[in-house]
Design a protein around this motif. Structure first.
Motif, PDB file in Angstrom:
ATOM      1  N   THR A 160       7.555  23.894  82.304  1.00  0.00           N
ATOM      2  CA  THR A 160       8.186  24.970  81.049  1.00  0.00           C
ATOM      3  C   THR A 160       8.962  24.532  79.866  1.00  0.00           C
ATOM      4  O   THR A 160       9.961  23.612  80.475  1.00  0.00           O
ATOM      5  CB  THR A 160       8.912  26.125  81.886  1.00  0.00           C
ATOM      6  OG1 THR A 160       8.230  26.828  82.859  1.00  0.00           O
ATOM      7  CG2 THR A 160       9.005  27.393  80.691  1.00  0.00           C
ATOM      8  N   ASP A 161       8.588  24.613  78.877  1.00  0.00           N
ATOM      9  CA  ASP A 161       9.471  24.048  77.686  1.00  0.00           C
ATOM     10  C   ASP A 161      10.513  25.119  77.204  1.00  0.00           C
ATOM     11  O   ASP A 161      11.520  24.798  76.845  1.00  0.00           O
ATOM     12  CB  ASP A 161       8.560  23.566  76.645  1.00  0.00           C
ATOM     13  CG  ASP A 161       7.394  22.512  77.249  1.00  0.00           C
ATOM     14  OD1 ASP A 161       7.833  21.560  77.496  1.00  0.00           O
ATOM     15  OD2 ASP A 161       6.248  22.973  76.889  1.00  0.00           O
ATOM     16  N   VAL A 162       9.981  26.247  77.218  1.00  0.00           N
ATOM     17  CA  VAL A 162      10.947  27.273  76.635  1.00  0.00           C
ATOM     18  C   VAL A 162      10.942  28.540  77.364  1.00  0.00           C
ATOM     19  O   VAL A 162       9.712  29.063  78.045  1.00  0.00           O
ATOM     20  CB  VAL A 162      10.163  27.950  75.288  1.00  0.00           C
ATOM     21  CG1 VAL A 162      11.143  28.961  74.584  1.00  0.00           C
ATOM     22  CG2 VAL A 162      10.102  26.857  74.262  1.00  0.00           C
ATOM     23  N   VAL A 163      11.891  29.047  77.834  1.00  0.00           N
ATOM     24  CA  VAL A 163      12.124  30.339  78.471  1.00  0.00           C
ATOM     25  C   VAL A 163      12.743  31.527  77.778  1.00  0.00           C
ATOM     26  O   VAL A 163      13.880  31.344  77.321  1.00  0.00           O
ATOM     27  CB  VAL A 163      13.028  30.148  79.892  1.00  0.00           C
ATOM     28  CG1 VAL A 163      13.163  31.485  80.796  1.00  0.00           C
ATOM     29  CG2 VAL A 163      12.404  28.839  80.642  1.00  0.00           C
ATOM     30  N   VAL A 164      12.111  32.666  77.573  1.00  0.00           N
ATOM     31  CA  VAL A 164      12.380  33.693  76.745  1.00  0.00           C
ATOM     32  C   VAL A 164      13.037  34.784  77.563  1.00  0.00           C
ATOM     33  O   VAL A 164      12.318  35.247  78.409  1.00  0.00           O
ATOM     34  CB  VAL A 164      11.348  34.187  75.792  1.00  0.00           C
ATOM     35  CG1 VAL A 164      11.821  35.336  74.921  1.00  0.00           C
ATOM     36  CG2 VAL A 164      10.639  33.139  75.087  1.00  0.00           C
ATOM     37  N   ALA A 165      14.185  35.291  77.573  1.00  0.00           N
ATOM     38  CA  ALA A 165      14.870  36.286  77.914  1.00  0.00           C
ATOM     39  C   ALA A 165      14.347  37.481  77.239  1.00  0.00           C
ATOM     40  O   ALA A 165      14.656  37.869  75.984  1.00  0.00           O
ATOM     41  CB  ALA A 165      16.454  36.434  78.199  1.00  0.00           C
ATOM     42  N   SER A 174      20.750  22.055  80.631  1.00  0.00           N
ATOM     43  CA  SER A 174      19.301  21.402  80.863  1.00  0.00           C
ATOM     44  C   SER A 174      18.697  21.240  79.413  1.00  0.00           C
ATOM     45  O   SER A 174      19.242  21.416  78.370  1.00  0.00           O
ATOM     46  CB  SER A 174      18.369  22.504  81.553  1.00  0.00           C
ATOM     47  OG  SER A 174      17.951  23.475  80.872  1.00  0.00           O
ATOM     48  N   GLU A 175      17.528  20.536  79.637  1.00  0.00           N
ATOM     49  CA  GLU A 175      16.786  20.174  78.312  1.00  0.00           C
ATOM     50  C   GLU A 175      15.903  21.541  77.986  1.00  0.00           C
ATOM     51  O   GLU A 175      15.244  21.285  76.993  1.00  0.00           O
ATOM     52  CB  GLU A 175      16.067  18.915  78.537  1.00  0.00           C
ATOM     53  CG  GLU A 175      16.840  17.690  78.604  1.00  0.00           C
ATOM     54  CD  GLU A 175      16.119  16.256  78.938  1.00  0.00           C
ATOM     55  OE1 GLU A 175      14.970  16.479  78.835  1.00  0.00           O
ATOM     56  OE2 GLU A 175      16.674  15.520  78.829  1.00  0.00           O
ATOM     57  N   LYS A 176      15.972  22.562  78.570  1.00  0.00           N
ATOM     58  CA  LYS A 176      14.836  23.536  78.316  1.00  0.00           C
ATOM     59  C   LYS A 176      15.655  24.216  77.262  1.00  0.00           C
ATOM     60  O   LYS A 176      16.687  24.244  76.766  1.00  0.00           O
ATOM     61  CB  LYS A 176      15.123  24.390  79.578  1.00  0.00           C
ATOM     62  CG  LYS A 176      14.385  23.879  80.839  1.00  0.00           C
ATOM     63  CD  LYS A 176      13.089  23.212  80.383  1.00  0.00           C
ATOM     64  CE  LYS A 176      12.419  22.677  81.868  1.00  0.00           C
ATOM     65  NZ  LYS A 176      11.168  21.993  81.541  1.00  0.00           N
ATOM     66  N   ILE A 177      14.672  24.963  76.500  1.00  0.00           N
ATOM     67  CA  ILE A 177      15.122  25.794  75.151  1.00  0.00           C
ATOM     68  C   ILE A 177      14.743  27.403  75.747  1.00  0.00           C
ATOM     69  O   ILE A 177      14.069  27.705  76.284  1.00  0.00           O
ATOM     70  CB  ILE A 177      14.042  25.566  74.139  1.00  0.00           C
ATOM     71  CG1 ILE A 177      14.092  24.113  73.836  1.00  0.00           C
ATOM     72  CG2 ILE A 177      14.174  26.361  72.820  1.00  0.00           C
ATOM     73  CD1 ILE A 177      13.114  23.705  72.845  1.00  0.00           C
ATOM     74  N   MET A 178      15.678  28.068  75.094  1.00  0.00           N
ATOM     75  CA  MET A 178      16.023  29.529  75.552  1.00  0.00           C
ATOM     76  C   MET A 178      15.598  30.215  74.316  1.00  0.00           C
ATOM     77  O   MET A 178      15.951  29.826  73.291  1.00  0.00           O
ATOM     78  CB  MET A 178      17.348  30.107  75.894  1.00  0.00           C
ATOM     79  CG  MET A 178      17.377  31.310  76.253  1.00  0.00           C
ATOM     80  SD  MET A 178      18.869  32.037  77.002  1.00  0.00           S
ATOM     81  CE  MET A 178      18.826  33.624  77.105  1.00  0.00           C
ATOM     82  N   GLY A 179      14.591  31.367  74.455  1.00  0.00           N
ATOM     83  CA  GLY A 179      14.374  32.287  73.507  1.00  0.00           C
ATOM     84  C   GLY A 179      15.041  33.537  73.862  1.00  0.00           C
ATOM     85  O   GLY A 179      15.114  33.886  75.097  1.00  0.00           O
ATOM     86  N   ILE A 180      15.075  34.393  72.905  1.00  0.00           N
ATOM     87  CA  ILE A 180      15.793  35.822  73.115  1.00  0.00           C
ATOM     88  C   ILE A 180      14.850  36.980  72.334  1.00  0.00           C
ATOM     89  O   ILE A 180      14.676  36.703  71.040  1.00  0.00           O
ATOM     90  CB  ILE A 180      17.332  36.032  72.710  1.00  0.00           C
ATOM     91  CG1 ILE A 180      18.144  35.024  73.320  1.00  0.00           C
ATOM     92  CG2 ILE A 180      17.826  37.313  72.871  1.00  0.00           C
ATOM     93  CD1 ILE A 180      19.457  35.021  73.022  1.00  0.00           C
ATOM     94  N   THR A 202      20.666  25.404  74.446  1.00  0.00           N
ATOM     95  CA  THR A 202      19.892  25.304  73.367  1.00  0.00           C
ATOM     96  C   THR A 202      18.984  26.521  72.966  1.00  0.00           C
ATOM     97  O   THR A 202      18.187  27.080  74.143  1.00  0.00           O
ATOM     98  CB  THR A 202      18.600  24.115  73.201  1.00  0.00           C
ATOM     99  OG1 THR A 202      19.461  22.961  73.602  1.00  0.00           O
ATOM    100  CG2 THR A 202      17.837  24.014  72.262  1.00  0.00           C
ATOM    101  N   VAL A 203      19.151  27.221  71.779  1.00  0.00           N
ATOM    102  CA  VAL A 203      18.419  28.381  71.658  1.00  0.00           C
ATOM    103  C   VAL A 203      17.577  28.459  70.588  1.00  0.00           C
ATOM    104  O   VAL A 203      18.024  27.881  69.596  1.00  0.00           O
ATOM    105  CB  VAL A 203      19.463  29.507  71.489  1.00  0.00           C
ATOM    106  CG1 VAL A 203      18.990  30.903  71.430  1.00  0.00           C
ATOM    107  CG2 VAL A 203      20.591  29.507  72.637  1.00  0.00           C
ATOM    108  N   LEU A 204      16.393  29.192  70.440  1.00  0.00           N
ATOM    109  CA  LEU A 204      15.704  29.329  69.416  1.00  0.00           C
ATOM    110  C   LEU A 204      16.235  30.582  68.617  1.00  0.00           C
ATOM    111  O   LEU A 204      16.519  31.482  69.049  1.00  0.00           O
ATOM    112  CB  LEU A 204      14.086  29.754  69.785  1.00  0.00           C
ATOM    113  CG  LEU A 204      13.275  28.675  70.337  1.00  0.00           C
ATOM    114  CD1 LEU A 204      12.030  29.208  70.729  1.00  0.00           C
ATOM    115  CD2 LEU A 204      13.247  27.680  69.267  1.00  0.00           C
ATOM    116  N   VAL A 205      16.652  30.314  67.201  1.00  0.00           N
ATOM    117  CA  VAL A 205      17.150  31.230  66.366  1.00  0.00           C
ATOM    118  C   VAL A 205      16.592  31.677  65.158  1.00  0.00           C
ATOM    119  O   VAL A 205      15.603  30.946  64.918  1.00  0.00           O
ATOM    120  CB  VAL A 205      18.618  31.087  66.204  1.00  0.00           C
ATOM    121  CG1 VAL A 205      19.511  30.916  67.530  1.00  0.00           C
ATOM    122  CG2 VAL A 205      18.721  29.649  65.510  1.00  0.00           C
TER     123      VAL A 205
END
Length: 290
Positions: free
Chosen positions: A59-64, A81-87, A287-290
């Protein structure tokens, strides 16, 4: 190559059904960029368990997809971690999402993911538990503990609970050490602000930053009851720092001793902790997608 993106969906956050969310995401997510997977959480802690399990997979991006509690669970699993989070904000306060400028509309929040605009933000540790937006002790923790038991959620319910409780709440005595400097205070509440606001644009520390490597310790001093709505107005007008009842001290390592154990809140979610509390900042750890 497409990025593998997993949506962790809290089906009951914000009091609205999320059963149609996968269809909505499929409609607006850029299929040239992402290959999506959708998982519905089945109770407290599940989102955190899933996020931790994804740290070492493809998984590259995990979105809550949920409120501040769901976001906290996912972020706690992904930090460092190196994973990217989305919201995709779907809660009653959405404090972190608002601070990051993420749209509150689900469609627009999904479209924002397509931009792949990443940013690193600070997180914090409170007696070995993580928070990302706001933590607190005193009155706000007391209200969070009561509010968590309410069937009816939302901003109006929170305000009603606060109004009902404020006249009977007793201030407490605290010993506070910030980066080695010790002070004592009687306080109505102490907020540890990583961002500026609780949620719903109620700004307790208007100049707090998610990227400065510091936490704002906001001490709300004892005040006459008639000042309660005035303090509320100051938060919504971003002028809390101008009140004589508000003291803000910035720091990296915070130790607090109170008269006894009891409620604290981490990103709005209540829990019990002992009298001695240790809080520290973890700069740019998520790291977050904004």
């Amino acid at each position: 190559m497409k990025k593998n993106i997993t949506f962790l969906i809290n089906p009951i956050s914000g009091g609205k059904t999320k059963l149609n969310f996968p269809d909505l995401a499929a409609k607006f997510l850029n299929s040239n960029i992402f290959s999506p997977t959708f998982v519905f959480t089945d109770g407290p802690g599940h989102a955190n368990e899933m996020a931790r399990g994804m740290v070492n997979d493809l998984t590259d991006v995990v979105v809550a997809v949920g409120g501040d509690g769901t976001i906290n669970e996912v972020a706690s699993g992904l930090q460092d971690s190196e994973k990217i989070m989305g919201i995709i904000p779907c809660g009653s306060g959405n404090g972190l999402a608002r601070s990051l400028g993420i749209p509150l509309n689900e469609r627009n929040a999904i479209l924002r993911l397509n931009k792949l605009n990443c940013n690193n933000i600070d997180s914090a540790v409170f007696n070995e538990r993580s928070f990302f937006n706001m933590a607190g002790i005193g009155f706000d923790a007391h209200i969070s503990a009561i509010f968590a038991k309410n069937v009816t959620r939302g901003f109006k319910g929170y305000v009603k609970t606060a109004v009902n409780e404020v006249s009977n709440y007793k201030c407490q005595h605290y010993i506070i050490e910030i980066d080695g400097k010790r002070i004592t205070r009687d306080a109505f509440m102490i907020s540890i602000a990583n961002s500026s606001q609780f949620g719903n644009n109620a700004h307790i520390s208007p100049f707090a930053s998610l990227k400065d490597g510091l936490l704002d310790v906001v001490i709300t001093k004892p005040f006459p009851l008639y000042q309660f709505p005035v303090l509320g107005y100051r938060m919504f007008s971003r002028s809390a720092h101008r009140s004589k009842y508000i003291e803000i001290i910035r720091g990296k390592e915070i130790n607090i001793i109170r008269d006894g154990g009891g409620a604290v809140h981490l990103d709005g979610e209540p829990c019990d902790m002992p009298a001695e509390l240790k809080i520290n900042i973890k700069p740019l750890s998520l790291t977050v997608l904004v």
